[in-house]
Design a protein around this motif. Structure first.
Motif, mmCIF file in Angstrom:
data_model
loop_
_atom_site.group_PDB
_atom_site.id
_atom_site.type_symbol
_atom_site.label_atom_id
_atom_site.label_comp_id
_atom_site.label_asym_id
_atom_site.label_seq_id
_atom_site.Cartn_x
_atom_site.Cartn_y
_atom_site.Cartn_z
ATOM 1 N N SER A 70 0.823 -1.216 0.000
ATOM 2 C CA SER A 70 0.000 0.000 0.000
ATOM 3 C C SER A 70 0.849 1.254 0.000
ATOM 4 O O SER A 70 0.516 2.252 -0.661
ATOM 5 C CB SER A 70 -0.920 0.002 1.224
ATOM 6 O OG SER A 70 -1.845 -1.072 1.174
ATOM 7 N N THR A 124 -8.403 19.768 -4.752
ATOM 8 C CA THR A 124 -8.447 18.322 -4.503
ATOM 9 C C THR A 124 -8.251 17.531 -5.792
ATOM 10 O O THR A 124 -8.676 16.391 -5.904
ATOM 11 C CB THR A 124 -9.797 17.931 -3.865
ATOM 12 O OG1 THR A 124 -10.873 18.366 -4.712
ATOM 13 C CG2 THR A 124 -9.965 18.559 -2.487
ATOM 14 N N GLN A 157 -4.754 13.282 1.033
ATOM 15 C CA GLN A 157 -6.018 12.550 1.138
ATOM 16 C C GLN A 157 -6.269 11.703 -0.105
ATOM 17 O O GLN A 157 -6.656 10.532 -0.012
ATOM 18 C CB GLN A 157 -7.177 13.531 1.344
ATOM 19 C CG GLN A 157 -8.525 12.844 1.556
ATOM 20 C CD GLN A 157 -9.658 13.845 1.612
ATOM 21 O OE1 GLN A 157 -9.798 14.694 0.731
ATOM 22 N NE2 GLN A 157 -10.481 13.758 2.656
ATOM 23 N N ALA A 158 -6.030 12.283 -1.294
ATOM 24 C CA ALA A 158 -6.261 11.553 -2.540
ATOM 25 C C ALA A 158 -5.299 10.379 -2.680
ATOM 26 O O ALA A 158 -5.681 9.294 -3.165
ATOM 27 C CB ALA A 158 -6.112 12.505 -3.726
ATOM 28 N N ARG A 167 -6.451 7.567 -0.469
ATOM 29 C CA ARG A 167 -7.730 7.029 -0.919
ATOM 30 C C ARG A 167 -7.530 5.923 -1.952
ATOM 31 O O ARG A 167 -8.381 5.031 -2.089
ATOM 32 C CB ARG A 167 -8.573 8.171 -1.500
ATOM 33 C CG ARG A 167 -10.004 7.767 -1.849
ATOM 34 C CD ARG A 167 -10.791 8.993 -2.276
ATOM 35 N NE ARG A 167 -11.072 9.851 -1.133
ATOM 36 C CZ ARG A 167 -11.326 11.149 -1.224
ATOM 37 N NH1 ARG A 167 -11.282 11.754 -2.409
ATOM 38 N NH2 ARG A 167 -11.599 11.854 -0.145
ATOM 39 N N THR A 168 -6.410 5.926 -2.682
ATOM 40 C CA THR A 168 -6.154 4.894 -3.691
ATOM 41 C C THR A 168 -5.981 3.516 -3.069
ATOM 42 O O THR A 168 -6.108 2.506 -3.772
ATOM 43 C CB THR A 168 -4.895 5.239 -4.512
ATOM 44 O OG1 THR A 168 -3.752 5.282 -3.638
ATOM 45 C CG2 THR A 168 -5.055 6.570 -5.215
ATOM 46 N N GLY A 209 -7.704 2.704 -0.213
ATOM 47 C CA GLY A 209 -8.880 2.479 0.636
ATOM 48 C C GLY A 209 -8.817 3.112 2.003
ATOM 49 O O GLY A 209 -9.636 2.787 2.874
ATOM 50 N N VAL A 210 -7.877 4.030 2.219
ATOM 51 C CA VAL A 210 -7.781 4.712 3.508
ATOM 52 C C VAL A 210 -8.374 6.111 3.350
ATOM 53 O O VAL A 210 -7.887 6.906 2.538
ATOM 54 C CB VAL A 210 -6.322 4.813 3.987
ATOM 55 C CG1 VAL A 210 -6.258 5.604 5.298
ATOM 56 C CG2 VAL A 210 -5.742 3.410 4.169
ATOM 57 N N GLU A 211 -9.416 6.395 4.117
ATOM 58 C CA GLU A 211 -10.082 7.691 4.039
ATOM 59 C C GLU A 211 -9.586 8.587 5.176
ATOM 60 O O GLU A 211 -9.888 8.347 6.344
ATOM 61 C CB GLU A 211 -11.605 7.533 4.134
ATOM 62 C CG GLU A 211 -12.388 8.785 3.780
ATOM 63 C CD GLU A 211 -12.202 9.195 2.328
ATOM 64 O OE1 GLU A 211 -12.166 10.418 2.069
ATOM 65 O OE2 GLU A 211 -12.103 8.302 1.444
ATOM 66 N N ARG A 218 -9.980 15.736 5.905
ATOM 67 C CA ARG A 218 -9.691 16.649 4.799
ATOM 68 C C ARG A 218 -8.590 17.652 5.095
ATOM 69 O O ARG A 218 -7.842 18.042 4.192
ATOM 70 C CB ARG A 218 -10.984 17.409 4.426
ATOM 71 C CG ARG A 218 -10.802 18.522 3.391
ATOM 72 C CD ARG A 218 -10.360 17.960 2.045
ATOM 73 N NE ARG A 218 -10.107 19.030 1.088
ATOM 74 C CZ ARG A 218 -8.947 19.678 0.959
ATOM 75 N NH1 ARG A 218 -7.910 19.373 1.749
ATOM 76 N NH2 ARG A 218 -8.793 20.625 0.045
ATOM 77 N N GLN A 244 -5.257 15.512 9.833
ATOM 78 C CA GLN A 244 -4.368 14.491 9.280
ATOM 79 C C GLN A 244 -3.127 14.291 10.152
ATOM 80 O O GLN A 244 -2.569 13.193 10.198
ATOM 81 C CB GLN A 244 -3.955 14.870 7.860
ATOM 82 C CG GLN A 244 -5.091 14.759 6.844
ATOM 83 C CD GLN A 244 -4.659 15.134 5.443
ATOM 84 O OE1 GLN A 244 -3.478 15.436 5.185
ATOM 85 N NE2 GLN A 244 -5.603 15.115 4.494
#
Length: 275
Positions: free
Chosen positions: A160, A181, A193-194, A197-198, A200-202, A205, A210
């Motif tokens: 990951s 974004t 964040q983006a 997200r690839t 699967g971790v959200e 913002r 963070q």
């Protein structure tokens, strides 16, 4: 014996003297009346007016009238009191309604003012962060430091972490835009964040959140994929991604855009590990 002794008498019995006198009196009275009437001639008798006295009720009537007047006054007083109470209640209700409307208006105004102040503070913070990074970048570049020209290095990350780093490196050179974004312009937290997200971790913002999204780790024990932050944990003003080899990728400012730089270029304050 006398020759008349045997012949019954035809004479009436003698009446008593009292009866005779009564009859004489009555007859005399009648004759007197007739005589007086005859002497008076044909004159008509005057009508006789007779005054009849009614019983006196003044005392009882006065008491009744007084009691009735008191009762009427009491009823009038009760009606006046009730009218005053109704008017006071209506006035109180109107005042309460007006006060409630004023309170609601003030609450809404306060809420709007707080929202405006918050937005203004956030804008000021973003502007300050951008200005700080721009100043730091300009200062570093003008010093001729070799770290500013360091070439991107390949990461030895796997799994990951490798996917997160690959995404971040693929956007090096994109523009920095506050609130961006993607897909071709970013701010620092939007890029981080983006990238996560690839896999699967959200993440939250903003940078502040963070910087506390994972486990705090020492800068001497960094691993590829760790999130770097500048400022305090929970109050960070900038974030980036450690890609290994002493370098990071981050959307720095409007002058540089998204870059991959050495940690010496802009030393972070701390790091958190999410993966």
């Amino acid at each position: 014996m006398s020759h008349t002794a045997h012949i019954p008498s035809h004479r009436k019995p003698r009446q008593s003297a009292s009866k005779t006198a009564l009859r004489a009196g009555v007859a005399g009275g009648v004759l007197s009346t007739i005589a007086v009437a005859g002497a008076a001639g044909p004159a008509q008798a005057e009508p006789v007016t007779r005054t009849v006295e009614m019983p006196t009720i003044t005392a009882g009537l006065s008491t009744s009238v007084a009691a009735s007047a008191q009762a009427t006054q009491a009823v009038a007083l009760d009606l006046e009191t009730q009218a005053n109470e109704d008017a006071a209640a209506a006035t109180a209700a109107k005042t309460a309604k007006k006060a409630k409307a004023e309170a609601v208006r003030k609450a809404e105004a306060k809420k709007k003012a707080e929202a405006a102040a918050k937005a203004k503070a956030e804008a000021a913070e973003r502007a300050s962060r951008t200005a700080e990074r721009t100043t730091l970048s300009a200062s570093t570049e003008s010093s001729g430091s070799s770290s500013t020209a360091s070439a991107p290095v390949s990461s030895n990350a796997t799994g990951s972490a490798a996917s997160v780093i690959a995404f971040a490196q693929s956007h090096v050179g994109d523009a920095y835009v506050s609130g961006g974004t993607g897909p071709n312009s970013w701010d620092c937290s939007g890029l981080v964040q983006a990238a996560f997200r690839t896999v699967g971790v959200e993440l939250p913002r903003v940078s502040q959140s963070q910087s506390t999204a994972g486990t705090q780790v020492s800068l001497d024990n960094l691993q590829p994929g760790d999130i770097l932050y500048w400022g305090g944990a929970g109050s960070a003003y900038h974030v980036g991604i450690y890609v290994g080899g002493g370098q990071f990728v981050g959307a720095q400012n409007s002058s540089t855009g998204v870059v991959q730089k050495s940690l010496d270029y802009d030393p972070p304050s701390g790091a958190v590990r999410v993966l």
